[in-house]
Design a protein around this motif. Structure first.
Motif, mmCIF file in Angstrom:
data_model
loop_
_atom_site.group_PDB
_atom_site.id
_atom_site.type_symbol
_atom_site.label_atom_id
_atom_site.label_comp_id
_atom_site.label_asym_id
_atom_site.label_seq_id
_atom_site.Cartn_x
_atom_site.Cartn_y
_atom_site.Cartn_z
ATOM 1 N N LYS A 58 -11.484 54.712 91.224
ATOM 2 C CA LYS A 58 -11.292 54.093 89.914
ATOM 3 C C LYS A 58 -11.747 55.049 88.802
ATOM 4 O O LYS A 58 -11.072 55.203 87.778
ATOM 5 C CB LYS A 58 -12.091 52.785 89.852
ATOM 6 N N ALA A 59 -12.889 55.703 89.004
ATOM 7 C CA ALA A 59 -13.381 56.665 88.019
ATOM 8 C C ALA A 59 -12.423 57.846 87.899
ATOM 9 O O ALA A 59 -12.182 58.350 86.791
ATOM 10 C CB ALA A 59 -14.776 57.148 88.415
ATOM 11 N N GLY A 60 -11.858 58.285 89.014
ATOM 12 C CA GLY A 60 -10.893 59.388 88.984
ATOM 13 C C GLY A 60 -9.660 59.034 88.174
ATOM 14 O O GLY A 60 -9.149 59.856 87.402
ATOM 15 N N HIS A 61 -9.192 57.812 88.305
ATOM 16 C CA HIS A 61 -8.039 57.369 87.521
ATOM 17 C C HIS A 61 -8.390 57.333 86.031
ATOM 18 O O HIS A 61 -7.575 57.708 85.179
ATOM 19 C CB HIS A 61 -7.560 55.988 87.982
ATOM 20 N N SER A 62 -9.607 56.888 85.724
ATOM 21 C CA SER A 62 -10.047 56.857 84.331
ATOM 22 C C SER A 62 -10.088 58.258 83.738
ATOM 23 O O SER A 62 -9.681 58.475 82.590
ATOM 24 C CB SER A 62 -11.427 56.210 84.215
ATOM 25 N N VAL A 63 -10.568 59.219 84.495
ATOM 26 C CA VAL A 63 -10.629 60.601 84.036
ATOM 27 C C VAL A 63 -9.212 61.136 83.807
ATOM 28 O O VAL A 63 -8.935 61.801 82.804
ATOM 29 C CB VAL A 63 -11.405 61.481 85.040
ATOM 30 N N GLN A 64 -8.301 60.846 84.737
ATOM 31 C CA GLN A 64 -6.909 61.297 84.573
ATOM 32 C C GLN A 64 -6.275 60.678 83.336
ATOM 33 O O GLN A 64 -5.574 61.358 82.578
ATOM 34 C CB GLN A 64 -6.087 60.947 85.809
ATOM 35 N N ASN A 65 -6.514 59.394 83.131
ATOM 36 C CA ASN A 65 -5.959 58.722 81.967
ATOM 37 C C ASN A 65 -6.539 59.291 80.673
ATOM 38 O O ASN A 65 -5.824 59.467 79.680
ATOM 39 C CB ASN A 65 -6.202 57.214 82.039
ATOM 40 N N ALA A 66 -7.842 59.601 80.685
ATOM 41 C CA ALA A 66 -8.477 60.183 79.491
ATOM 42 C C ALA A 66 -7.910 61.563 79.218
ATOM 43 O O ALA A 66 -7.714 61.950 78.056
ATOM 44 C CB ALA A 66 -9.992 60.234 79.688
ATOM 45 N N ALA A 67 -7.631 62.317 80.265
ATOM 46 C CA ALA A 67 -7.071 63.660 80.084
ATOM 47 C C ALA A 67 -5.667 63.595 79.496
ATOM 48 O O ALA A 67 -5.252 64.487 78.765
ATOM 49 C CB ALA A 67 -7.060 64.402 81.406
ATOM 50 N N LYS A 68 -4.948 62.541 79.794
ATOM 51 C CA LYS A 68 -3.595 62.375 79.261
ATOM 52 C C LYS A 68 -3.626 61.793 77.854
ATOM 53 O O LYS A 68 -2.598 61.697 77.196
ATOM 54 C CB LYS A 68 -2.781 61.437 80.173
ATOM 55 N N GLY A 69 -4.780 61.344 77.408
ATOM 56 C CA GLY A 69 -4.892 60.775 76.077
ATOM 57 C C GLY A 69 -4.731 59.279 76.045
ATOM 58 O O GLY A 69 -4.688 58.681 74.988
ATOM 59 N N GLU A 70 -4.640 58.662 77.193
ATOM 60 C CA GLU A 70 -4.511 57.216 77.252
ATOM 61 C C GLU A 70 -5.895 56.582 77.199
ATOM 62 O O GLU A 70 -6.871 57.129 77.679
ATOM 63 C CB GLU A 70 -3.813 56.781 78.554
ATOM 64 N N GLN A 71 -5.962 55.429 76.587
ATOM 65 C CA GLN A 71 -7.234 54.716 76.527
ATOM 66 C C GLN A 71 -7.067 53.367 77.185
ATOM 67 O O GLN A 71 -6.057 52.715 77.032
ATOM 68 C CB GLN A 71 -7.679 54.535 75.087
ATOM 69 N N ARG A 72 -8.093 52.976 77.876
ATOM 70 C CA ARG A 72 -8.091 51.636 78.497
ATOM 71 C C ARG A 72 -8.893 50.719 77.616
ATOM 72 O O ARG A 72 -9.948 51.113 77.108
ATOM 73 C CB ARG A 72 -8.720 51.695 79.879
ATOM 74 N N PRO A 73 -8.466 49.501 77.473
ATOM 75 C CA PRO A 73 -9.248 48.544 76.673
ATOM 76 C C PRO A 73 -10.529 48.151 77.354
ATOM 77 O O PRO A 73 -10.777 48.318 78.456
ATOM 78 C CB PRO A 73 -8.327 47.325 76.556
#
Length: 73
Positions: A58-73
């Protein structure tokens, strides 16, 4: 009415077979072992490792999303 020798032998064989089958079933039922303390601890460790693995994924997915510029609510 008298049983013949063959009928009596067959009857005894059937009774013996039924007794042997009952003894086998009782033996197999009694041989099931309860979990010992080490097995319980091992299962707990396995469950903990699985949960940790899920959190790491789950943390790895968050890091990937942050690197792409996506933010999770």
């Amino acid at each position: 009415m008298r049983y013949s020798q063959i009928q009596m032998t067959r009857f005894v064989a059937i009774i013996g077979l039924a007794f042997a089958a009952s003894a086998l079933i009782a033996t197999l039922y009694g041989c099931q072992k309860q979990e010992g303390p080490a097995q319980k601890v091992g299962k707990g460790i396995d469950q903990g490792a699985a949960k940790a693995g899920q959190q790491i994924e789950k943390a790895g997915h968050s890091v990937q999303n942050a690197a792409k510029g996506e933010q999770r609510p």
